[in-house]
Design an enzyme around this catalytic site. Sequence first.
Site, PDB file in Angstrom:
ATOM      1  N   GLY A   1       0.800  -1.228  -0.012  1.00 45.74           N
ATOM      2  CA  GLY A   1       0.051  -0.056  -0.029  1.00 45.74           C
ATOM      3  C   GLY A   1       0.977   1.078  -0.092  1.00 45.74           C
TER       4      GLY A   1
ATOM      5  N   GLU B   1      -2.038   5.523 -13.242  1.00 49.38           N
ATOM      6  CA  GLU B   1      -3.111   4.761 -13.411  1.00 49.38           C
ATOM      7  C   GLU B   1      -4.462   5.736 -13.525  1.00 49.38           C
ATOM      8  OE1 GLU B   1      -2.095   0.322 -12.328  1.00 49.38           O
ATOM      9  OE2 GLU B   1      -3.695   1.205 -11.144  1.00 49.38           O
TER      10      GLU B   1
ATOM     11  N   TYR C   1      -7.857   6.468 -11.940  1.00 50.06           N
ATOM     12  CA  TYR C   1      -8.288   6.071 -10.667  1.00 50.06           C
ATOM     13  C   TYR C   1      -9.961   5.472 -10.962  1.00 50.06           C
ATOM     14  CZ  TYR C   1     -10.013   6.236  -5.859  1.00 50.06           C
ATOM     15  OH  TYR C   1     -10.240   6.173  -4.591  1.00 50.06           O
TER      16      TYR C   1
ATOM     17  N   HIS D   1     -11.991  -4.676  -4.845  1.00 51.89           N
ATOM     18  CA  HIS D   1     -10.534  -5.253  -4.989  1.00 51.89           C
ATOM     19  C   HIS D   1     -11.163  -6.787  -5.147  1.00 51.89           C
ATOM     20  CE1 HIS D   1      -6.323  -6.298  -3.898  1.00 51.89           C
ATOM     21  NE2 HIS D   1      -6.995  -7.514  -3.769  1.00 51.89           N
TER      22      HIS D   1
ATOM     23  N   LYS E   1      -5.368  -4.181   3.344  1.00 53.50           N
ATOM     24  CA  LYS E   1      -6.727  -5.108   3.531  1.00 53.50           C
ATOM     25  C   LYS E   1      -6.826  -5.255   4.919  1.00 53.50           C
ATOM     26  CE  LYS E   1      -5.152  -7.323  -0.556  1.00 53.50           C
ATOM     27  NZ  LYS E   1      -4.071  -8.277  -1.056  1.00 53.50           N
TER      28      LYS E   1
ATOM     29  N   ARG F   1       3.774 -14.764  -4.222  1.00 56.19           N
ATOM     30  CA  ARG F   1       4.048 -15.430  -2.824  1.00 56.19           C
ATOM     31  C   ARG F   1       2.939 -15.842  -2.424  1.00 56.19           C
ATOM     32  NH1 ARG F   1       1.592 -11.224  -0.128  1.00 56.19           N
ATOM     33  NH2 ARG F   1       2.078  -9.126  -1.121  1.00 56.19           N
TER      34      ARG F   1
END
Length: 444
Positions: A164, A199, A201, A207, A236, A291
Site C-alpha cells: 500500500g 493509472e 483512478y 478489490h 486490507k 508469494r
Amino acid sequence: MFSKILIANRGEIAVRIIRACKEMGISTVAVFSEADREALHVSLADESICIGPAPAKDSYLSLSAVLSAAVVSGAGAIHPGYGLLSENARFAELCASCGITFIGPSPEVLARMGDKDEARRTMQIAGVPVIPGSGVINTLEEALAEAGKIGYPLLIKARAGGGGRGIRLVEAPEEFERAFLNASAEAKSAFGDGKMYLEKYLTPVKHVEMQLLCDSHGNAVCLGERECSIQRKNQKLIEESPSPAVDGTLRASLMEVCLKAVKAVNYVNAGTIEFLLDQSGNFYFMEMNTRLQVEHPVTEMVTGIDLVKWQIRVAAGLPLTFTQSDTALRGHAIECRINAENPSLGFRPSCGRVTLLHVPGGPWVRLDTALYQDYFIPPFYDSMIAKLIVHAKTREEALRKMQAALCELVIEGVDHNGELQMEILSDEAFLSGGYTTDFLAKRG
Ligand code: ADP
Ligand code: ADP
Ligand code: MG
C-alpha cells in the site's frame, strides 16, 4: 522431499509455516532478530539461529545473514512467507547458487512481476485487461503529458511498490507536480527505486483477487477468488471468499484469464492476481503477488487445500494431485486482521506486553497468531498480530460466527482494532456485500 526447511520470516506466518512442516515430517529452522528471542516461532521450531539486530534491514532483510543461517543449518529449502524477502529476485537467485530451493517462483518471474510496469505490459500481451494508464515515466513533463491523456482523478504508483506504499491520488492537475515529486521521493527511500507510473483512478470499485497454484509439470489450478475491498490506507482489513459480487459466470471468466496469465509467464508455485472490479462487472489487472498471501486462509477454508503444504510439495518438484474440476468453493469464509493499532488515532501502531489473552474457539474458528500471554510485542515490525478466520455454510452464518468469535477475543495491554472490526461487521453496506474499496474512507 526436503528434510529440513528454514523459515525466513517471523510472527504468525512463521508459525503457520512451521506447523505445515511439522505435519509433513520436515524439520524446521527458525531465524530471529535480537528483538525476537522470546518469539513463538523460535520456540516452535526444531532449531533457531539469531541473524542480527532488531531492525529488519539488519536481520530478516539481510540476504547474507539469512543465507548463512540456511547453509550452516543444512536446510534444503527456504520458505520466505510474505513481505520481507518473499518477492526478492536477487535473494531467490542467491538461494539457487547456494544449492538451496527458494519456495516460490523463479527469480526471473519474481523480477518480472515485481516490476509493476513490466507486469502490466506482460499481462496486456497475455490478453488480460489492465487498468488504463501509462508506462514508466522519466520526467515531470512526460508525466504531465501522460496525466492529461489519462484524465483526473488518477493514481501515481511506484513501479517497485508494495504494502500500500508509494501510491498517491491526484484529483486535479494543479496537485500533480507536488504529488508526483513526493511519491517518487517516498518510493526512492522505501524501495530504493523512485520510478513511477500512472493509472486511471477507478471508483467505486471492488478489490477481487484470484488464487493460483501451479506445479513444475505444467499443471495450473485457480482456487477461486477473495474479496478484499475493506481496506485502510490501501491495506486490507477484512477478506472473504467467495466474493459476494462474483457469480459463476464472472468467476469463470476471471479464472480463464488467470490461467492464461500464469501460462504466459511459466508460473510455478502459489501466486495471486489482483483485480479491480467495477459496477458493470468489468475487471482490470492491478498486480500479481508472487508469494503466499496474508489472506490465504480464507481460500484454504473454502477449498480444503493447505496452500503452504502445496507450496512446499510443488517446490520439491511434486505434481498437483487435483485438477480444476476437483476444486469447488464450499461454504463461506471470512478473515479479520487484528492489528495492534489505534483506529481512532489515525491507526497509530501500538506495542507492549500482552497482559491478558483469551483466544476464541469452537467449530470452524481459526486464529493464526504468534501471540501468547505475557508476550511483549516489539515496536520494530508489522502491526498485524493475529488473523481470525471462520468458515460456515452461508455468508450470513459466517458473519454471525465471526461476530461471536470477535466478542470472545480478548487482548489486553496493547491497542487493537477489534472494536472497529465489530462495527464493520454490523454495517449495512458491509452486510449487503455491495461494499467498495472506499468503504472505510466514506465512513469517516
Ligand atoms: P497482502 O495482499 O498479502 O496483504 P500486502 O501487499 O499487504 O499483501 O503485503 C503483505 C505484507 O508484506 C505486509 O506486511 C506488507 O507490509 C509487506 N510488504 C509488501 N510489499 C512490501 C514491500 N515492497 N516492502 C516492504 N514490505 C512489503
Ligand atoms: P500494493 O502493491 O501496495 O498492494 P496495489 O497496486 O495492489 O498496491 O494497490 C493497492 C490498493 O489501492 C488496491 O487494493 C486498491 O484498493 C487501490 N487501488 C490501486 N490501484 C487503483 C486504481 N487504479 N483505482 C482505484 N483504486 C486503486
Ligand atoms: Mg496489492
